[in-house]
Design an enzyme around this catalytic site. Structure first.
Site, PDB file in Angstrom:
ATOM      1  N   ARG A  27       0.816  -1.211   0.000  1.00  0.00           N
ATOM      2  CA  ARG A  27       0.000   0.000   0.000  1.00  0.00           C
ATOM      3  C   ARG A  27       0.852   1.265   0.000  1.00  0.00           C
ATOM      4  O   ARG A  27       0.342   2.357  -0.228  1.00  0.00           O
ATOM      5  CB  ARG A  27      -0.918   0.016   1.231  1.00  0.00           C
ATOM      6  CG  ARG A  27      -1.967  -1.064   1.195  1.00  0.00           C
ATOM      7  CD  ARG A  27      -2.634  -1.212   2.534  1.00  0.00           C
ATOM      8  NE  ARG A  27      -3.552  -0.127   2.829  1.00  0.00           N
ATOM      9  CZ  ARG A  27      -4.857  -0.155   2.625  1.00  0.00           C
ATOM     10  NH1 ARG A  27      -5.404  -1.219   2.091  1.00  0.00           N
ATOM     11  NH2 ARG A  27      -5.622   0.860   2.949  1.00  0.00           N
ATOM     12  N   TRP A  74       1.765   5.986   6.014  1.00  0.00           N
ATOM     13  CA  TRP A  74       2.061   6.828   4.855  1.00  0.00           C
ATOM     14  C   TRP A  74       1.794   8.253   5.334  1.00  0.00           C
ATOM     15  O   TRP A  74       0.647   8.614   5.592  1.00  0.00           O
ATOM     16  CB  TRP A  74       1.146   6.447   3.701  1.00  0.00           C
ATOM     17  CG  TRP A  74       1.464   7.123   2.402  1.00  0.00           C
ATOM     18  CD1 TRP A  74       2.421   6.762   1.496  1.00  0.00           C
ATOM     19  CD2 TRP A  74       0.803   8.271   1.856  1.00  0.00           C
ATOM     20  NE1 TRP A  74       2.400   7.624   0.429  1.00  0.00           N
ATOM     21  CE2 TRP A  74       1.422   8.555   0.618  1.00  0.00           C
ATOM     22  CE3 TRP A  74      -0.239   9.096   2.287  1.00  0.00           C
ATOM     23  CZ2 TRP A  74       1.031   9.612  -0.193  1.00  0.00           C
ATOM     24  CZ3 TRP A  74      -0.622  10.151   1.478  1.00  0.00           C
ATOM     25  CH2 TRP A  74       0.004  10.398   0.245  1.00  0.00           C
ATOM     26  N   GLU A 485       6.178   7.646 -12.256  1.00  0.00           N
ATOM     27  CA  GLU A 485       6.011   7.107 -10.903  1.00  0.00           C
ATOM     28  C   GLU A 485       7.102   6.149 -10.490  1.00  0.00           C
ATOM     29  O   GLU A 485       7.442   6.099  -9.315  1.00  0.00           O
ATOM     30  CB  GLU A 485       4.646   6.484 -10.621  1.00  0.00           C
ATOM     31  CG  GLU A 485       3.869   5.975 -11.695  1.00  0.00           C
ATOM     32  CD  GLU A 485       2.558   5.304 -11.284  1.00  0.00           C
ATOM     33  OE1 GLU A 485       1.989   5.594 -10.229  1.00  0.00           O
ATOM     34  OE2 GLU A 485       2.110   4.467 -12.084  1.00  0.00           O
ATOM     35  N   LYS A 601      -0.659   2.765  -2.653  1.00  0.00           N
ATOM     36  CA  LYS A 601      -1.466   1.978  -3.587  1.00  0.00           C
ATOM     37  C   LYS A 601      -2.926   2.408  -3.567  1.00  0.00           C
ATOM     38  O   LYS A 601      -3.557   2.540  -4.598  1.00  0.00           O
ATOM     39  CB  LYS A 601      -1.335   0.491  -3.218  1.00  0.00           C
ATOM     40  CG  LYS A 601      -2.103  -0.450  -4.129  1.00  0.00           C
ATOM     41  CD  LYS A 601      -1.483  -0.521  -5.505  1.00  0.00           C
ATOM     42  CE  LYS A 601      -2.269  -1.388  -6.454  1.00  0.00           C
ATOM     43  NZ  LYS A 601      -1.908  -1.107  -7.852  1.00  0.00           N
TER      44      LYS A 601
HETATM   45  C1  F6R Z   1      -0.835   4.599 -11.068  1.00  0.00           C
HETATM   46  C2  F6R Z   1      -1.883   4.229 -10.142  1.00  0.00           C
HETATM   47  C3  F6R Z   1      -2.785   5.306  -9.663  1.00  0.00           C
HETATM   48  C4  F6R Z   1      -4.208   4.738  -9.471  1.00  0.00           C
HETATM   49  C5  F6R Z   1      -5.106   5.790  -8.817  1.00  0.00           C
HETATM   50  C6  F6R Z   1      -6.521   5.291  -8.642  1.00  0.00           C
HETATM   51  O1  F6R Z   1      -0.089   3.502 -11.457  1.00  0.00           O
HETATM   52  O2  F6R Z   1      -2.003   3.102  -9.750  1.00  0.00           O
HETATM   53  O3  F6R Z   1      -2.802   6.403 -10.506  1.00  0.00           O
HETATM   54  O4  F6R Z   1      -4.718   4.362 -10.703  1.00  0.00           O
HETATM   55  O5  F6R Z   1      -4.589   6.142  -7.561  1.00  0.00           O
HETATM   56  O6  F6R Z   1      -6.564   4.162  -7.839  1.00  0.00           O
HETATM   57  P1  F6R Z   1      -7.801   3.196  -7.859  1.00  0.00           P
HETATM   58  O7  F6R Z   1      -7.848   2.570  -9.205  1.00  0.00           O
HETATM   59  O8  F6R Z   1      -7.545   2.203  -6.769  1.00  0.00           O
HETATM   60  O9  F6R Z   1      -9.015   4.039  -7.604  1.00  0.00           O
END
Ligand code: F6R
Length: 606
Positions: A27, A74, A485, A601
């Protein structure tokens, strides 16, 4: 984002806490800690850095206990330090927190006036002192927690232990996820099913406003009205094994290579046995939808932007796209009979949840595409279509993205079929192309070694541009995001046709310019843009099929070959090469690919 874990049982739970914290590493975190009750005393170990540091600290100064909590932090309020690491504690209570206490300043002020002394800069520590204050009034742990919670504004998932009640572990949830599991005389709480994966087969997901009291053999849940409630038991689909990365060096690499199977499963889940789209799985009457609004963050939002091209071209439905963090505050006027599509891997992203809530209040029907089945976004949607990517652990999203694209393309095809805007042949051709995608992705992955050589040449660049047209423009955005990233190289995605309106001024012999140029109806246009860059000594990395390569490779410093395919599936295919390019660049720069700096994450705070 922060991860929390708690356990109570008939054995020493400290090794379990450490194992669970390791599973929460994905995470994203900067410090970690545990607390446990030992002989009516609260003992804590907290360290900055990796869980291995915490494990070392425990090895040199062990704790044994039947009840404890753990945390990966975090940083939001206060820098990463031992003092700011959770668990936070007074001499009677210790707790771990995921979320943000918005009124922490005023609470802190009042508590300091009462004589409470703070040892951290965090918002969380206010809650420790609030509960301590309630306990001093002679309340039980449960009542003290419930009364303290009434004073909080913001979002939280808590795990709380008490010096004088070693048989009690309390959890509470509002806005941040919290799951409960039980196995062999032990009861657990955790931020997600992955935290609990090795411990339990069944999981309960708490609802907002729930407070749970856990004892060795019992789980008692109180809802927001303080009524005892039962919550549904779900199978924990994440097994302990499925969160390992063997035989790959990194989760990200494993997940890139899992894309053929993930796409294949997701595609099959929306098809009938006689090769038609399974309309029963997509309960939308598209002919009644006046407009689609797509809301998501980051990579998931780029999946949404690709689908704008599909819904408009294939089904002739107008689409509005916005990133959730902007949408939630812009008081958008929404169409009557509109459908809002919400896309999220985790299903817990705070901005996406808030944007979805706004759309719901505006009378929109909500269809969500999520990878985590029982997540908050899934639970609050009218229709849920899961991506069958399996657990995604690498912070940089890969297989969740390509499975989101797969679902979105299937939805656009279903809409087109429903509205008679696609011929039977064109529909069957696109379905066949999706079915062929796993093999084509495997072929694209064969290029990994030559992409590694390109990474060697560009690894020292300060900046990169990614160009694409049409539905490959969002893939340029995603390619640039992946590079940023994990390799920390500044990169920008741009519509190829916009180059001459500004960014072409950046072109010199140092900056890599990755150009997505499949041999489609826009090939000649993109070829002109490549000529313009080459004429200014720009370093083009051409991404194209064999035909495009033959026509343009002399203008490029390097080329990546991708199999040719039906136009509609190109975004799903082309992104894979860009994932691999970012992976090798990051590795060659010595970066932590799976846990890039500063990133989390699942972004459960604003
Ligand atoms: C980039 C990445 C982030 C997620 C974003 C949304 O590699 O993983 O940009 O796509 O934080 O996260 P979710 O899809 O969990 O809503």
């Amino acid at each position: 984002m922060c991860g929390i874990i708690g356990a109570i049982g008939n054995k020493n739970i400290v090794p379990t806490l450490i194992e669970s914290l390791k599973r929460l590493e994905y995470r994203g975190y900067d410090s970690a800690g545990i607390a446990a009750v030992v002989n009516h005393d609260i003992q804590r170990r907290r360290t900055v850095g990796k869980i291995s540091e915490l494990a070392n600290s425990l090895a040199s100064s062990p704790i044994e206990s039947n009840v404890g909590i753990g945390h990966t932090r975090w940083a939001t309020h206060g820098k990463p330090s031992v003092a700011n690491a959770h668990p936070h504690a007074s001499d009677t209570v210790a707790l771990v927190h995921n979320g943000i206490i918005e009124n922490h300043s005023s609470l802190r002020h009042d508590l300091e006036k009462k004589g409470y002394v703070f040892s951290s800069e965090t918002d969380t520590e206010t809650v420790v002192h609030l509960i301590t204050d309630e306990l001093k009034k002679g309340k039980t742990p449960l009542s003290a927690v419930k009364d303290a919670l009434k004073q909080l504004e913001g979002s939280f998932a808590f795990g709380i232990i008490f010096k004088d009640s070693p048989d009690t572990l309390i959890g509470a949830k509002k806005g941040s996820p919290l799951a409960i599991g039980k196995k062999d005389g032990c009861v657990f709480l955790g931020s997600d099913a992955i935290a609990l994966s090795a411990e339990t087969n069944d999981v309960i997901y708490l609802e907002d406003g729930d407070v749970v009291e856990l004892n060795e053999n019992s789980i008692t849940i109180y809802d927001k009205n303080d009524k005892i409630v039962e919550r549904e038991l779900h199978k924990n689909v994440i097994s302990g094994d499925s969160v390992g990365k063997d035989p790959y060096a990194h989760f990200m690499l494993k997940e890139i290579y899992e894309q053929p199977i993930a796409i294949s499963k997701t595609f099959a889940s929306l098809m009938t046995s006689n090769r038609n789209i399974d309309a029963a799985k997509i309960p939308v009457d598209w002919s009644r939808i006046s407009k689609i609004t797509i809301l998501a963050c980051g990579t998931a939002s780029y999946a949404g932007l690709v689908s704008k091209y599909w819904f408009e071209q294939l089904a002739r439905i107008p689409v509005e796209y916005d990133v959730a963090s902007e949408f939630r505050y812009r008081e958008a006027a929404m169409a009557k009979d509109g459908l809002t599509i919400v896309i999220s891997q985790s299903g817990e992203t705070a901005d996406t949840l808030a944007a979805m809530k706004y759309a719901k209040e505006q009378g929109q029907k909500i269809l969500s595409i999520v990878n985590v089945l029982h997540s908050s976004i899934a639970r609050n949607s009218d229709i849920v279509i899961p991506t069958l990517a399996g657990a995604e652990i690498g912070v940089a999203s890969t297989k969740a993205f390509t499975t989101q694209l797969t679902v979105l393309l299937m939805l656009a095809l279903n809409a087109a079929q429903n509205k008679n805007t696609i011929s039977r042949n064109a529909l069957q051709e696109t379905l066949a192309a999706i079915s062929d995608l796993p093999a084509k992705i495997e072929a694209a992955l064969q290029e990994s070694d030559s992409i590694k050589e390109i990474a060697e040449k560009i690894k020292s660049a300060n900046s990169a541009l990614y160009l694409g047209r049409g539905s490959l423009f969002p893939i340029a955005l995603e390619g640039a995001l992946k590079l940023k990233e994990i390799s920390y190289i500044h990169a920008e995605g741009y519509p190829a046709g916009e180059m001459k309106h500004g960014p072409i001024a950046l072109v010199d012999e140092h900056m890599p310019i990755v150009v997505l140029a499949p041999s489609d109806n826009l090939f000649d246009k993109t070829a002109s843009n490549i000529q313009e860059v080459a004429a200014r000594n720009g370093k083009v990395i051409l991404v194209s099929d064999t035909e495009g390569y033959k026509k343009l490779s002399d203008k490029a410093a390097d080329s990546i070959i991708v199999p040719s395919a039906n136009k509609n599936v190109l975004p799903i295919l082309y992104v894979v090469s860009l994932q691999i390019l970012a992976y090798w660049c990051a590795l060659k720069r010595g970066n932590d690919v799976d846990q890039p700096r500063n990133l989390a994450k699942s972004v459960t705070v604003e």
